[in-house]
Design an enzyme around this catalytic site. Structure first.
Site, PDB file in Angstrom:
ATOM      1  N   GLU A 180       0.821  -1.223   0.000  1.00 34.53           N
ATOM      2  CA  GLU A 180       0.000   0.000   0.000  1.00 34.53           C
ATOM      3  C   GLU A 180       0.853   1.270   0.000  1.00 34.53           C
ATOM      4  O   GLU A 180       0.727   2.137   0.871  1.00 34.53           O
ATOM      5  CB  GLU A 180      -0.933   0.018   1.218  1.00 34.53           C
ATOM      6  CG  GLU A 180      -1.967  -1.082   1.162  1.00 34.53           C
ATOM      7  CD  GLU A 180      -3.042  -0.973   2.231  1.00 34.53           C
ATOM      8  OE1 GLU A 180      -4.121  -1.516   2.012  1.00 34.53           O
ATOM      9  OE2 GLU A 180      -2.805  -0.362   3.276  1.00 34.53           O
ATOM     10  N   GLU A 375      -5.643  -8.023  -1.043  1.00 33.80           N
ATOM     11  CA  GLU A 375      -6.337  -7.822   0.237  1.00 33.80           C
ATOM     12  C   GLU A 375      -7.783  -7.448  -0.041  1.00 33.80           C
ATOM     13  O   GLU A 375      -8.053  -6.617  -0.920  1.00 33.80           O
ATOM     14  CB  GLU A 375      -5.714  -6.687   1.057  1.00 33.80           C
ATOM     15  CG  GLU A 375      -4.404  -7.015   1.693  1.00 33.80           C
ATOM     16  CD  GLU A 375      -3.911  -5.909   2.618  1.00 33.80           C
ATOM     17  OE1 GLU A 375      -4.738  -5.240   3.267  1.00 33.80           O
ATOM     18  OE2 GLU A 375      -2.689  -5.737   2.678  1.00 33.80           O
TER      19      GLU A 375
HETATM   20  C1  BG6 Z   1      -4.530  -2.763   4.828  1.00 32.45           C
HETATM   21  C2  BG6 Z   1      -3.177  -3.176   5.333  1.00 32.45           C
HETATM   22  O1  BG6 Z   1      -4.632  -1.380   4.816  1.00 32.45           O
HETATM   23  O2  BG6 Z   1      -5.643  -3.080   5.562  1.00 32.45           O
HETATM   24  C3  BG6 Z   1      -3.178  -4.284   6.357  1.00 32.45           C
HETATM   25  O3  BG6 Z   1      -2.314  -3.529   4.284  1.00 32.45           O
HETATM   26  C4  BG6 Z   1      -4.347  -4.074   7.287  1.00 32.45           C
HETATM   27  O4  BG6 Z   1      -1.942  -4.299   7.022  1.00 32.45           O
HETATM   28  C5  BG6 Z   1      -5.630  -4.154   6.476  1.00 32.45           C
HETATM   29  O5  BG6 Z   1      -4.383  -4.955   8.366  1.00 32.45           O
HETATM   30  C6  BG6 Z   1      -6.883  -4.054   7.281  1.00 32.45           C
HETATM   31  O6  BG6 Z   1      -6.822  -2.923   8.090  1.00 32.45           O
HETATM   32  P1  BG6 Z   1      -7.094  -3.005   9.638  1.00 32.45           P
HETATM   33  O7  BG6 Z   1      -6.793  -1.677  10.140  1.00 32.45           O
HETATM   34  O8  BG6 Z   1      -8.514  -3.390   9.774  1.00 32.45           O
HETATM   35  O9  BG6 Z   1      -6.181  -4.053  10.161  1.00 32.45           O
END
Ligand code: BG6
Length: 479
Positions: A180, A375
């Protein structure tokens, strides 16, 4: 079949959020080790006084223990294999390999650990997909060098990338250079190791740091392709499909500008190998003066572009510059205006599967390279029933709708390599440092203080995702 035979179904994690063992086998501290747990994490990091000090009397540091994947990775990967994973995306903790970041010799114990993880994946025919740097630069590089705004970090990252690519290029085909990378625009602490006490103008720092990261990313592509031209090395961006609030052209222009500033800028450089035409205008808007660019940098960016675009997709956003009183919501790094057509998660992230189809078409149309959704997922509170079951139908519903949107996009003609839902096993949240914000198919019995048995158990979504993979995404029903 909509999805191709070799589609990479899997799951994604990051070292700092699940490994724990933060000081084991020579590992140094990383920026993630200095991030307190709890909902105020982002405010603390963004405050004027935060200076990376670790104060264990005042705060709790959940990343120190994580879910102890460091010691339990075999059990975890066996569960991934049981779901039928074709790939597993994880990151290498930079500070396991170079504890202070500025050493010249890699820590063999760190390399040996990842070798075991990789071999364990390969044992089950699971393709490792490695993020070289995922929000976990050595703390020393943030504290003593000022993070990525310092040109010296390029050389340190080059050493790191060279060490892991050299060691693992025969076993690992898929790589990403930075997680990211564009998230820095909102909070540079995570990916650039920079906070207010770093000093200097924050916007100037962010863009200078990006230039250094672009150069470093190209160096990693160069090293990787020289070792093996078949390696697939991608960039990785956070993408939020962005709508104009209404058909007012003023809001449409604001949406266009927001796309340039947030969704496109980094990928434009990393995929096309040059700064986009709107760069000077963007700099002017952000109050950024000319960057320090060394001889040879621009030629390097042009010569070593990425092979694919990896991206995270959780939610969409809305631009409304004409109504300052519009309702707002939280979000993944960027919050914004509430979309009246969408529901939001318990953390205020607006759920929008259709936005994923738009994202895929937009990115593929713009870049004409393969895409990889690395993701996606729903952070939610899970309830363990008296009989131990966890009926996460809400998660199944979220994922099924997003996979359907992927399928629609593939039918639209998009070239999609794979799908690795985030936090396939429960882990520490990046934005809030909580365990109770869960994404996994596998439940981990730990609370926000990282107390509990740490035992793993299968949620209802575990069997569902297993079926999805077995049917190559054809059967998304929840029965
Ligand atoms: C992304 C990141 O922004 O979102 C991850 O690459 C992160 O590291 C994921 O865990 C989900 O976000 P969060 O804050 O719910 O863990």
């Amino acid at each position: 079949m909509t999805f191709k035979q070799d589609f990479l179904w899997g799951g994604a994690t990051a070292a700092n959020q699940l490994e724990g063992a933060f000081d084991v086998a020579g590992k140094g501290l990383s920026v993630a080790d200095a991030m307190p747990g709890g909902k105020s994490r982002m405010q603390i990091l963004g405050s004027d006084t935060f200076d990376w000090s670790i104060d264990a009397d005042k705060y709790m540091y959940p990343n120190h223990k994580g879910i102890d994947h460091y010691h339990r990775f075999k059990e975890d990967i066996a569960l991934f294999a049981e779901m039928g994973f074709k790939c597993y995306r994880f990151s290498i903790a930079w500070s396991r390999i170079f504890p202070m970041g500025d050493e010249t010799k890699a820590n063999e114990a760190g390399l040996a650990f990842y070798e075991q993880v990789i071999d364990e994946c390969l044992k089950y025919d699971i393709e490792p997909v490695i993020t070289i740097s995922h929000y976990e630069m050595p703390l020393n590089l943030a504290k003593a060098y000022g993070g990525w705004k310092n040109r010296e970090i390029v050389g340190f990252y080059e050493n790191f990338a060279k060490a892991v690519l050299t060691r693992f290029h025969t076993k690992v085909k898929y790589w990403m250079t930075f997680n990211e990378i564009n998230s820095a625009i909102a909070l540079p602490a995570l990916s650039q190791g920079m906070v207010a006490t770093t000093g200097g103008d924050q916007q100037q720092n962010i863009f200078q740091a990006w230039h250094h990261q672009f150069v470093a990313s190209s160096l990693a592509v160069k090293i990787g392709h020289e070792l093996n031209p078949d390696l697939q090395i991608g960039c990785m961006i956070i993408y939020a499909t962005t709508y104009s609030y209404d058909s007012n052209p003023v809001n449409q222009v604001a949406t266009m500008l927001q796309n340039q500033a947030f969704n496109y800028f980094c990928a434009d450089v990393q995929v096309r190998g040059e700064y986009p035409a709107y760069t000077q205008k963007l700099f002017k808007e952000k109050g950024v003066s000319q960057l320090a660019i060394e001889d040879g940098d621009l030629a390097l960016l042009k010569a070593y572009t990425v092979d694919y675009v990896g991206f995270s997709y959780y939610m969409s956003a809305v631009q409304n510059v004409t109504d300052k009183d519009a309702d707002t919501v939280d979000g993944n790094i960027l919050g914004g205006v509430k979309n009246p057509f969408l529901e939001a998660s318990d953390w205020g992230w607006q759920i929008d599967p259709t936005g994923l189809r738009i994202a895929l078409n937009d990115l593929h149309g713009r870049y004409q390279v393969p895409l990889f959704i690395v993701e996606n997922g729903l952070g939610a509170y899970d309830k363990v029933e008296a009989d131990g079951t966890i009926n996460d139908d809400y998660r199944i519903d979220y994922l099924a709708k997003h996979i359907q949107a992927m399928s629609d996009a593939v039918e639209d003609g998009v070239e999609l390599m794979g799908y690795t839902p985030w936090g396939c096993i429960d882990l520490v949240s990046a934005s809030t440092g909580e365990m109770s914000k869960r994404y996994g198919f596998i439940y981990v019995d730990l609370d926000d203080n990282i107390e509990g048995t740490g035992n793993r158990s299968k949620k209802k979504s575990f069997e569902w995702y297993k079926k999805v993979i077995a049917t190559k995404g054809e059967d998304l029903t929840n029965d």
